[in-house]
Write a protein that holds these residues in place. Structure first.
Motif, short mmCIF file in Angstrom:
data_model
loop_
_atom_site.label_atom_id
_atom_site.label_comp_id
_atom_site.label_asym_id
_atom_site.label_seq_id
_atom_site.Cartn_x
_atom_site.Cartn_y
_atom_site.Cartn_z
N THR A 182 0.83 -1.21 0.00
CA THR A 182 0.00 0.00 0.00
C THR A 182 0.86 1.26 0.00
OG1 THR A 182 -1.70 -1.18 1.27
CG2 THR A 182 -1.82 1.23 1.22
N THR A 183 0.52 2.21 -0.87
CA THR A 183 1.22 3.48 -0.87
C THR A 183 0.72 4.32 0.30
OG1 THR A 183 -0.42 4.38 -2.42
CG2 THR A 183 1.63 3.53 -3.35
N SER B 129 5.25 7.60 0.18
CA SER B 129 5.10 6.85 -1.08
C SER B 129 3.72 7.02 -1.70
CB SER B 129 5.36 5.35 -0.85
OG SER B 129 4.33 4.75 -0.09
N ASP B 130 2.84 7.77 -1.03
CA ASP B 130 1.47 7.96 -1.52
C ASP B 130 1.43 9.02 -2.63
OD1 ASP B 130 -1.23 8.19 -1.91
OD2 ASP B 130 -1.70 8.87 0.13
N ALA C 255 -2.34 9.67 -8.22
CA ALA C 255 -2.28 8.21 -8.29
C ALA C 255 -2.63 7.67 -9.67
CB ALA C 255 -3.20 7.60 -7.23
N VAL D 144 6.15 11.57 -2.78
CA VAL D 144 5.91 11.21 -4.17
C VAL D 144 4.89 12.14 -4.82
CG1 VAL D 144 4.82 9.44 -5.64
CG2 VAL D 144 6.60 8.80 -4.01
N ALA E 186 6.77 3.22 -5.00
CA ALA E 186 5.39 3.69 -5.10
C ALA E 186 4.70 3.09 -6.32
CB ALA E 186 5.36 5.21 -5.18
N ARG F 51 3.99 -0.65 -5.61
CA ARG F 51 2.88 -0.79 -4.66
C ARG F 51 1.54 -0.48 -5.31
NH1 ARG F 51 5.10 1.93 1.01
NH2 ARG F 51 6.60 0.29 1.53
N ARG F 52 1.49 0.49 -6.18
CA ARG F 52 0.26 0.84 -6.87
C ARG F 52 -0.28 -0.33 -7.67
NH1 ARG F 52 -4.19 4.17 -6.67
NH2 ARG F 52 -4.98 4.57 -8.78
N ASN G 69 7.73 2.39 6.64
CA ASN G 69 7.09 3.24 5.62
C ASN G 69 7.29 4.73 5.85
OD1 ASN G 69 6.06 1.08 4.01
ND2 ASN G 69 4.43 0.77 5.52
#
Length: 284
Positions: free
Chosen positions: A8-9, A13-14, A19, A66, A104, A107-108, A217
């Protein structure tokens, strides 16, 4: 082993509202690394690409998240992320930015991936240089794989890298905990670990804390300083770092302790850290 926590971001990393930019990218780690290489340029390797960076471009290396990285990329060029930008038009970062963006993207697409902080043996002869790489879970072979998303063809030639960056040998990249253990056991010289004029156990100790944070994270800048980080070997609580090194070396065997350590104020990232490059505290 809890792989879901790395699928999971979150936090840095989100990609946030950006997105959707990841959705049309391939799932393959090598293809994603190529996309990253077409978007970023390393602050200190830019001359190898014929690029002289401006002051504003150097400032980009201090961006942590990110989403903010993507904001700047698309502000300059709104083409899909799969479109390689010209070297002088790429977002400026360091190894940590290449790694974080790669993580990132993985994970996406549901691939368990995490950033690892440690030392690369492939930049200078007989030296282990401060570095970050991706570690992702290879479902087919049931193992964690180290991937250096920074090493494009130019850099492989520049540094004489003969191995495949998609599967970095564990003796070519040492996670920080392994570096510490090697030095404490006499297998390696602490003065071979660091960057520029900064070397020694104190530097390795700082990277252990950064690695533990990344495993929780929180992928900080390589020059962010907090907690038990020190500037002299003599100021270190070596027994404490002996334990941190074990967790850094084998995080999946010590999941509960990994989480508990992050709750320790000597390790967990506070709301304010010290940016050692800019020589000032910064709020997160």
């Amino acid at each position: 082993m809890d792989l879901d926590r790395y699928r999971t971001t979150v936090a840095m990393s989100d990609p946030g509202r950006r997105a959707g930019l990841f959705d049309n990218l391939p799932r393959d780690p090598s293809a994603l690394a190529k996309a990253v290489q077409g978007l970023l340029i390393h602050e200190h390797i830019a001359p190898a690409y014929g690029v002289t960076l401006s002051r504003d471009q150097h400032a980009q290396a201090h961006i942590r998240g990110v989403e903010q990285i993507l904001d700047q990329i698309v502000a300059r060029d709104d083409r899909p992320l799969s479109a390689s930008r010209g070297a002088g038009e790429r977002q400026v970062g360091v190894c940590r930015h290449f790694t974080l963006l790669h993580v990132a993207m993985l994970r996406r697409h549901g691939v368990a991936a995490r950033a690892r902080c440690g030392f690369g043996a492939y930049f200078e002869r007989s030296q282990y240089i401060d570095h970050w790489v991706t570690e992702y879970w290879d479902e087919a072979n049931g193992r964690w794989v180290l991937f250096d998303a920074q090493l494009d063809e130019c850099q492989r030639e520049l540094f004489g890298v003969s191995f495949d960056p998609a599967d970095v040998p564990r003796d070519q990249f040492l996670v920080a905990g392994d570096a510490w253990s090697h030095c404490r056991s006499g297998q390696a010289d602490p003065n071979a670990f660091g960057i520029l004029d900064m070397h020694g156990l104190w530097f390795i100790a700082g990277n252990i804390i950064r690695d533990i944070a990344a495993l929780n994270n929180r992928e900080m800048l390589p020059w962010d300083v907090w907690g038990a980080m020190r500037l002299k070997d003599s100021e270190l609580d070596q027994s404490f770092f002996d334990r941190l090194a074990v967790v850094s070396s084998e995080p999946d065997a010590h999941t509960d302790e990994l989480v508990a350590l992050y709750g320790d104020e000597r390790v967990g990232v506070p709301r304010v850290v010290f940016n050692a490059v800019r020589n000032c505290p910064q709020k997160l």
